[in-house]
Design a protein around this motif. Structure first.
Motif, PDB file in Angstrom:
ATOM      1  N   PRO A 157     -28.460  30.024  28.460  1.00 34.27           N
ATOM      2  CA  PRO A 157     -27.166  29.634  28.634  1.00 34.27           C
ATOM      3  C   PRO A 157     -26.352  30.145  27.441  1.00 34.27           C
ATOM      4  O   PRO A 157     -24.986  30.201  27.895  1.00 34.27           O
ATOM      5  CB  PRO A 157     -27.265  28.225  29.081  1.00 34.27           C
ATOM      6  N   GLY A 158     -26.729  30.337  26.638  1.00 29.79           N
ATOM      7  CA  GLY A 158     -25.779  30.369  25.397  1.00 29.79           C
ATOM      8  C   GLY A 158     -25.716  31.892  25.207  1.00 29.79           C
ATOM      9  O   GLY A 158     -24.969  32.510  24.147  1.00 29.79           O
ATOM     10  N   LYS A 159     -26.346  32.848  25.644  1.00 29.82           N
ATOM     11  CA  LYS A 159     -26.274  34.431  25.540  1.00 29.82           C
ATOM     12  C   LYS A 159     -24.773  34.615  26.332  1.00 29.82           C
ATOM     13  O   LYS A 159     -24.488  34.214  27.255  1.00 29.82           O
ATOM     14  CB  LYS A 159     -27.334  35.059  26.380  1.00 29.82           C
ATOM     15  N   PRO A 160     -24.166  35.857  25.600  1.00 30.29           N
ATOM     16  CA  PRO A 160     -22.834  36.153  26.190  1.00 30.29           C
ATOM     17  C   PRO A 160     -22.964  36.782  27.511  1.00 30.29           C
ATOM     18  O   PRO A 160     -21.931  36.716  28.176  1.00 30.29           O
ATOM     19  CB  PRO A 160     -22.644  37.489  25.302  1.00 30.29           C
ATOM     20  N   TRP A 161     -24.138  37.319  28.068  1.00 29.13           N
ATOM     21  CA  TRP A 161     -24.247  37.690  29.421  1.00 29.13           C
ATOM     22  C   TRP A 161     -24.363  36.777  30.541  1.00 29.13           C
ATOM     23  O   TRP A 161     -24.632  36.938  31.605  1.00 29.13           O
ATOM     24  CB  TRP A 161     -25.217  38.631  29.575  1.00 29.13           C
ATOM     25  N   PHE A 162     -24.602  35.151  30.006  1.00 26.72           N
ATOM     26  CA  PHE A 162     -25.259  34.466  31.018  1.00 26.72           C
ATOM     27  C   PHE A 162     -24.091  34.038  32.214  1.00 26.72           C
ATOM     28  O   PHE A 162     -24.514  34.091  33.281  1.00 26.72           O
ATOM     29  CB  PHE A 162     -25.609  33.063  30.385  1.00 26.72           C
ATOM     30  N   LEU A 163     -23.029  33.990  31.666  1.00 25.12           N
ATOM     31  CA  LEU A 163     -21.856  33.540  32.920  1.00 25.12           C
ATOM     32  C   LEU A 163     -21.729  34.883  33.758  1.00 25.12           C
ATOM     33  O   LEU A 163     -21.603  34.460  35.041  1.00 25.12           O
ATOM     34  CB  LEU A 163     -20.373  33.459  32.010  1.00 25.12           C
ATOM     35  N   GLY A 164     -21.897  35.836  33.500  1.00 30.49           N
ATOM     36  CA  GLY A 164     -21.909  37.270  34.350  1.00 30.49           C
ATOM     37  C   GLY A 164     -23.064  37.006  35.549  1.00 30.49           C
ATOM     38  O   GLY A 164     -23.129  37.344  36.345  1.00 30.49           O
ATOM     39  N   SER A 165     -24.222  36.700  34.855  1.00 32.09           N
ATOM     40  CA  SER A 165     -25.438  36.588  35.428  1.00 32.09           C
ATOM     41  C   SER A 165     -25.242  35.459  36.564  1.00 32.09           C
ATOM     42  O   SER A 165     -25.889  35.388  37.769  1.00 32.09           O
ATOM     43  CB  SER A 165     -26.644  36.388  34.640  1.00 32.09           C
ATOM     44  N   PHE A 166     -24.784  34.386  36.048  1.00 27.90           N
ATOM     45  CA  PHE A 166     -24.719  33.173  37.181  1.00 27.90           C
ATOM     46  C   PHE A 166     -23.672  33.321  38.153  1.00 27.90           C
ATOM     47  O   PHE A 166     -23.950  33.330  39.318  1.00 27.90           O
ATOM     48  CB  PHE A 166     -23.962  31.944  36.046  1.00 27.90           C
ATOM     49  N   VAL A 167     -22.639  34.039  37.883  1.00 32.47           N
ATOM     50  CA  VAL A 167     -21.609  34.640  39.207  1.00 32.47           C
ATOM     51  C   VAL A 167     -22.364  35.633  39.855  1.00 32.47           C
ATOM     52  O   VAL A 167     -22.531  35.534  41.304  1.00 32.47           O
ATOM     53  CB  VAL A 167     -20.328  35.194  38.491  1.00 32.47           C
ATOM     54  N   LEU A 168     -23.193  36.359  39.173  1.00 34.12           N
ATOM     55  CA  LEU A 168     -23.951  37.740  39.955  1.00 34.12           C
ATOM     56  C   LEU A 168     -25.141  36.777  40.873  1.00 34.12           C
ATOM     57  O   LEU A 168     -25.317  37.484  42.087  1.00 34.12           O
ATOM     58  CB  LEU A 168     -24.638  38.603  39.262  1.00 34.12           C
TER      59      LEU A 168
END
Length: 287
Positions: free
Chosen positions: A57-68
């Motif tokens: 969850p702390g990775k910069p790409w996590f939010l994008g992966s969550f929405v994806l």
């Protein structure tokens, strides 16, 4: 180029699998949810970077992966419904025409160039989705026949846009499998809630043949994504070239599958729509 060829073949196979689900009476939602469990497992097996789950969850790409993840489960379900209700060719046209959405987003957000050729390509893409959804050459296209292809068009375009942005901005090459695993994991989480809602509402019961369906869908689903991302990262291949070859080839190949294996009947409007689809992709990404 080999990655792109594999991506085309496997992506086309996904449409066929959804059509077979309808033929074999496999619960599409259940198979989709299980497919993400399979894809998640493959992602962890192939990852070259060991990251504790608590740190993801702390990775910069996590939010994008969550929405994806949410988009994946929603659009994948729409893809299945479109392939089953409207046919393989309609599903492939609606899904692959979505390439115009990242182009339009790029024009407004990144000040990318726009010209007459690109505008014509975008208009042709919209017409292609409409014509490919027709059931006859005389009567107008009914909204119920256009609804799922349109949802697939918008959803697939949103996925392409967010996936490309997140991958190029935040995801290093060695972290691609972990990035994909996170997307599949989030999709699995959302899918679990959708599945529980279905079972609790007694609109469906669990069937063991969906386990096989989930495996059959999950393996090619993972590799279609990995091969596409690797193709985009290949030196000497521009993303516009990759998307052009990928999308046009899938439209053509899926149509061949529909005619050859499922004996789908295409009216004149459908053929015109498929032709416009190919032309529009070539115009949009090469302009």
């Amino acid at each position: 180029m080999i990655y792109l060829i594999f991506s085309i073949l496997i992506s086309s196979l996904l449409f066929v699998i959804f059509k077979l689900f309808d033929v074999c009476k496999v619960n599409t939602l259940q198979a989709i949810v299980l497919n993400y469990a399979v894809a998640l497992s493959f992602g962890f097996v192939h990852t070259e970077v060991s990251i504790p789950v608590s740190e993801i969850p702390g990775k910069p790409w996590f939010l994008g992966s969550f929405v994806l993840g949410f988009l994946f489960i929603a659009v994948f379900n729409v893809m299945g419904i479109t392939a089953q209700k409207n046919g393989l060719s309609v599903a492939s046209v609606a899904g692959k025409m979505s390439v115009v959405i990242p182009v339009v987003i790029g024009i407004f957000l990144y000040n990318e160039s726009i010209g007459l050729v690109k505008v014509v390509g975008i208009i042709l893409a919209l017409i292609a989705v409409y014509l490919s959804s027709a059931k006859s050459d005389t009567s107008p296209v009914k909204f119920k026949n256009l609804l799922f292809p349109l949802l697939l068009f918008l959803g697939s375009g949103s996925i392409d846009t967010l996936l490309k942005y997140t991958e190029t901005t935040y995801v290093p090459k060695e972290a691609v499998p972990m990035f994909l695993s996170t997307i599949f994991g989030c999709a699995l989480l959302f899918g679990f809630f959708f599945l529980m809602a279905q079972l609790l509402s007694k609109k469906g019961s669990f069937e063991w043949k969906t386990v096989l369906g989930g495996i059959v869908l999950g393996v090619p689903n993972y590799y279609s994504m990995e091969f596409l991302l690797k193709a985009l990262q290949t030196k000497g291949l521009e993303s516009s070239t990759v998307f052009t070859i990928n999308n046009v080839s899938i439209v053509i190949l899926t149509t061949v599958f529909a005619l050859t294996f499922f004996k789908e009947k295409l009216v004149k409007r459908n053929w015109i729509g498929i032709g416009l689809a190919i032309i529009s992709i070539l115009l949009v990404v090469s302009a």
